[in-house]
Design a protein around this motif. Sequence first.
Motif: not given
Lengths: 297, 315
Positions: B15, B18-19, B22-23, B26-28
């Motif tokens: 987990t 994977l997160t 994602i994090v 998203l911050t790109q």
Amino acid sequence: MSANQNSVESAATPRLFSGRAIGRFLGQIARRPLSLMGMLIFVGFIFLAIFGPTIAPHQFDELIRGAQRQAPSAEFPFGTDRLGRDVFSRVLWGAREIIIIPGVATVAAIILGTILGLTLGYYGGWLDEIVSRALDSLLAIPALVLALVMLGTIGPSNIGIIIVIVLLYMPIVTRVIRSATLNIRASGYIEAAKLRGESTSYILFREILPGVLPALAVEGALRFSYAIFLTASLGFLGLGVQPPSPDWGRMVAEARPNFARTPWELWFPAAAIAVLVVGVNLMADGLRRIFRYEGQI
Amino acid sequence: MLQYIVRRILLLFVTMLLTSIIVFALTQFIPGDIARLLLGREASEQALENFRDQFGLNDPLPQQYINWLTGFVTGDWGTSFSSGNPAVRPLVLERLGNSLRLTLMTLIISIPLSIVLGIIAALRENTWVDSAISLISLSVVGLPEFVTGLVLINVFALQLGWFPATALVSSDHQLGDWLRILFLPAVTATLVLLGYVSRMTRAGVIDELKKPYVRTAVLKGLPRRQVIFKHVLRNALLPTITVIALSVGWLIGGLVVIENVFNYSGLGALLVESVKQKNIPLLQAVVMITIFFYALANLIADVLYAVLNPRIRLT
């Protein structure tokens, strides 16, 4: 008790939206005073969202000369703020965004989540595995944290908030619909429909979808209340609907430094948020009890 | 059992991995040139280039991700974009400590209170007591934390003067000081959890009361008190553990808002600051730590549930 049993049966048939079913549903709502109250509050706010700006005596950004920091009176029912803006008018204008943004986002999340959930549940296989894992990891991030990160990067805007809410709530709806579809898929009437040679879309939308409508109704109401909550919280944190439009959450945050002199500037938008969210919650709770479905957190 | 726990811990790492993707992804998405954004319009081309070099912004994205992840795992959480306090790790850990204090205080108040309310509502099902508890819990759970927080501040800090209006942390706080500044924020957070936990407790107890063994116990003449405390609650409260863990996600969101209402320097306040400053290294660290504790809460709940309920073990 028996009335509730009936509603589940009637909800499971495709005739959920028939006149009789709706009548019976309204009857059940009306028998629960709290649910009825929630429903009426919700309808009242929809009315404000549509007509609020029309009945507001002033523009939301109108600076009324010589009327700074007036306490509530007959002329200014909610008082005026430090710039001489009518708080009553600003609250009325703000009703539109706090209903429309969460409303549009919830509807989009429900529609996309339903389509995705039906597809994943019906076809299964590796696509289901991959997409479900991806959605699970999105759900492993607390909602407000994910919302802040996304808004921080794409920048706060109305569209941004809608995208964020859709991304937050679509995975939950997908999960609910997917597991319901998995349960229904194995039942005899789906087999029968396949043998009759019905198309896949017919099976998905005419045979399976009606069975999950009660769960969808509860999820929809719950998501809507969380979305309002989230939009207001983002506004309060300064990352919500942007100025100059009157966002209730931001109005509360902006009123804080002036609290000692103009407390009404804070209490009226705060009370508006409170009444709206409690109303939608009571309505969602009514749906939850009528449809006997607890809903996801 | 051990096998179950090990598998559950492995799942935690999956987990997190994977997160973290994602994090990082998203911050790109920050539109425009982050160096230009932070250094301002007047920054020279050379300064911009130095900044990008310093933070590795010129590397290809997968390279940046790997560098960031290995750094994070080995305890190098990078340097903050803001010039004031450059090292991310000490700042985040200090704020984390404050947030954990607030969380602990919240759990101490909220868990017993919501379980007791849920049990009372269930035992008085469909009476006015039940309706009153459900109305109160539905109302307070629906209220955004900044509204309840501001009401509490107004009544208990500004009017009555019992507690401070802001929860300012200082290094020489004794336990008593902590209790005083944490009380109002913790009560605000309690209101977030109260509705959900008490409602699920109520549902669990009502379900359990309908089971045949309860009737057997009543018919064989056991006192009601004994039936409820020795038999019903034991089974009915199991799901409540899961519910409490699930609501940790809510609690984290609630704490972000509450820390801002009370000016409490916790992780949530830091999160909002880093988002507003577009301080990416700080933001990434705060979010990863938050997700870790959320996942850990879920892990603890699953393991506790398995320990207390032999029926689901090894499934």
